[in-house]
Design a protein around this motif. Structure first.
Motif, PDB file in Angstrom:
ATOM      1  N   GLU A  67     -22.744 -26.600  65.167  1.00  0.00           N
ATOM      2  CA  GLU A  67     -21.460 -26.818  65.621  1.00  0.00           C
ATOM      3  C   GLU A  67     -20.622 -25.734  65.533  1.00  0.00           C
ATOM      4  O   GLU A  67     -20.630 -24.984  64.835  1.00  0.00           O
ATOM      5  CB  GLU A  67     -21.096 -28.165  64.739  1.00  0.00           C
ATOM      6  CG  GLU A  67     -20.892 -27.762  63.322  1.00  0.00           C
ATOM      7  CD  GLU A  67     -20.572 -29.016  62.563  1.00  0.00           C
ATOM      8  OE1 GLU A  67     -19.844 -29.001  61.659  1.00  0.00           O
ATOM      9  OE2 GLU A  67     -21.400 -30.186  62.689  1.00  0.00           O
ATOM     10  N   ASN A  68     -19.515 -26.086  66.244  1.00  0.00           N
ATOM     11  CA  ASN A  68     -18.563 -24.993  66.267  1.00  0.00           C
ATOM     12  C   ASN A  68     -17.768 -24.699  64.877  1.00  0.00           C
ATOM     13  O   ASN A  68     -17.732 -26.085  64.086  1.00  0.00           O
ATOM     14  CB  ASN A  68     -17.351 -25.126  67.319  1.00  0.00           C
ATOM     15  CG  ASN A  68     -17.783 -25.177  68.576  1.00  0.00           C
ATOM     16  OD1 ASN A  68     -18.776 -24.623  69.082  1.00  0.00           O
ATOM     17  ND2 ASN A  68     -16.665 -25.818  69.579  1.00  0.00           N
ATOM     18  N   GLY A  69     -17.540 -23.598  64.494  1.00  0.00           N
ATOM     19  CA  GLY A  69     -16.870 -23.484  63.020  1.00  0.00           C
ATOM     20  C   GLY A  69     -17.024 -21.970  62.434  1.00  0.00           C
ATOM     21  O   GLY A  69     -17.786 -21.255  63.234  1.00  0.00           O
ATOM     22  N   HIS A  70     -16.794 -21.854  61.394  1.00  0.00           N
ATOM     23  CA  HIS A  70     -16.816 -20.683  60.507  1.00  0.00           C
ATOM     24  C   HIS A  70     -18.172 -20.860  59.757  1.00  0.00           C
ATOM     25  O   HIS A  70     -18.441 -21.755  58.945  1.00  0.00           O
ATOM     26  CB  HIS A  70     -15.761 -20.603  59.548  1.00  0.00           C
ATOM     27  CG  HIS A  70     -15.650 -19.137  58.742  1.00  0.00           C
ATOM     28  ND1 HIS A  70     -14.531 -18.657  58.703  1.00  0.00           N
ATOM     29  CD2 HIS A  70     -16.661 -18.464  58.465  1.00  0.00           C
ATOM     30  CE1 HIS A  70     -14.559 -17.387  58.104  1.00  0.00           C
ATOM     31  NE2 HIS A  70     -15.977 -17.231  57.974  1.00  0.00           N
ATOM     32  N   TRP A  71     -19.125 -20.064  59.939  1.00  0.00           N
ATOM     33  CA  TRP A  71     -20.451 -19.830  59.357  1.00  0.00           C
ATOM     34  C   TRP A  71     -20.750 -18.735  58.612  1.00  0.00           C
ATOM     35  O   TRP A  71     -20.454 -17.634  58.869  1.00  0.00           O
ATOM     36  CB  TRP A  71     -21.551 -20.217  60.726  1.00  0.00           C
ATOM     37  CG  TRP A  71     -21.431 -21.382  61.180  1.00  0.00           C
ATOM     38  CD1 TRP A  71     -20.381 -21.584  62.183  1.00  0.00           C
ATOM     39  CD2 TRP A  71     -22.004 -22.632  60.820  1.00  0.00           C
ATOM     40  NE1 TRP A  71     -20.576 -23.248  62.332  1.00  0.00           N
ATOM     41  CE2 TRP A  71     -21.562 -23.394  61.649  1.00  0.00           C
ATOM     42  CE3 TRP A  71     -22.904 -22.851  59.832  1.00  0.00           C
ATOM     43  CZ2 TRP A  71     -22.027 -25.030  61.401  1.00  0.00           C
ATOM     44  CZ3 TRP A  71     -23.468 -24.337  59.680  1.00  0.00           C
ATOM     45  CH2 TRP A  71     -22.862 -25.110  60.538  1.00  0.00           C
ATOM     46  N   HIS A  72     -21.826 -18.954  57.633  1.00  0.00           N
ATOM     47  CA  HIS A  72     -22.232 -17.883  56.807  1.00  0.00           C
ATOM     48  C   HIS A  72     -23.733 -18.022  56.667  1.00  0.00           C
ATOM     49  O   HIS A  72     -24.306 -19.256  56.839  1.00  0.00           O
ATOM     50  CB  HIS A  72     -21.777 -18.094  55.404  1.00  0.00           C
ATOM     51  CG  HIS A  72     -20.201 -18.263  55.282  1.00  0.00           C
ATOM     52  ND1 HIS A  72     -19.490 -17.129  54.796  1.00  0.00           N
ATOM     53  CD2 HIS A  72     -19.458 -19.145  55.487  1.00  0.00           C
ATOM     54  CE1 HIS A  72     -18.179 -17.321  54.700  1.00  0.00           C
ATOM     55  NE2 HIS A  72     -18.001 -18.679  55.143  1.00  0.00           N
ATOM     56  N   VAL A  73     -24.507 -16.774  56.444  1.00  0.00           N
ATOM     57  CA  VAL A  73     -25.864 -16.631  56.327  1.00  0.00           C
ATOM     58  C   VAL A  73     -25.816 -16.092  54.830  1.00  0.00           C
ATOM     59  O   VAL A  73     -25.499 -15.130  54.515  1.00  0.00           O
ATOM     60  CB  VAL A  73     -26.409 -15.906  57.518  1.00  0.00           C
ATOM     61  CG1 VAL A  73     -28.045 -15.692  56.868  1.00  0.00           C
ATOM     62  CG2 VAL A  73     -26.430 -16.522  58.596  1.00  0.00           C
ATOM     63  N   ILE A  74     -26.900 -16.563  54.081  1.00  0.00           N
ATOM     64  CA  ILE A  74     -27.222 -16.374  52.916  1.00  0.00           C
ATOM     65  C   ILE A  74     -28.643 -16.031  52.847  1.00  0.00           C
ATOM     66  O   ILE A  74     -29.650 -16.585  53.318  1.00  0.00           O
ATOM     67  CB  ILE A  74     -26.946 -17.073  51.527  1.00  0.00           C
ATOM     68  CG1 ILE A  74     -25.490 -17.503  51.494  1.00  0.00           C
ATOM     69  CG2 ILE A  74     -27.490 -16.639  50.337  1.00  0.00           C
ATOM     70  CD1 ILE A  74     -24.587 -16.612  51.298  1.00  0.00           C
TER      71      ILE A  74
END
Length: 104
Positions: A67-74
């Motif tokens: 979904e649209n939004g602010h994302w992070h990968v760890i």
């Protein structure tokens, strides 16, 4: 407050559109977790969090932003011996074609 008690690499993807594919290349088996900003905050506070992904046994691994939004990968070592070297590539969502373009 200290963060998680295992080593990890953090990638801030900034705001992204739903359907964008994230390609993560790893040098070893590690966890790859795609999470939104709220869940990343919970991750850093050692609270329960939700994510897309899991153990990456092969490389590259591809994940799709739901979904649209602010994302992070760890990329992390929880349950593994060492932190993998990693790199990340964003594969943009193809632009929607107009009905006139589809007819040609």
């Amino acid at each position: 407050m200290p963060g998680p008690n295992f080593r990890f690499t953090h990638y801030d993807l900034k705001p992204q559109r739903a359907g964008t594919t994230i390609e993560v290349t790893l040098s070893a088996v590690n966890n790859v977790r795609l999470m939104n900003a709220a869940n990343y905050q919970r991750f850093t506070e050692r609270l329960d969090f939700k994510y897309v992904g899991g153990v990456a046994r092969k490389s590259p691994i591809r994940l799709v932003i739901p979904e649209n939004g602010h994302w992070h990968v760890i990329v992390d070592t929880e349950g593994h011996h060492g932190l993998a070297e990693s790199s990340i590539k964003l594969i943009a969502v193809p632009a929607a074609r107009s009905p006139q373009q589809q007819a040609s």
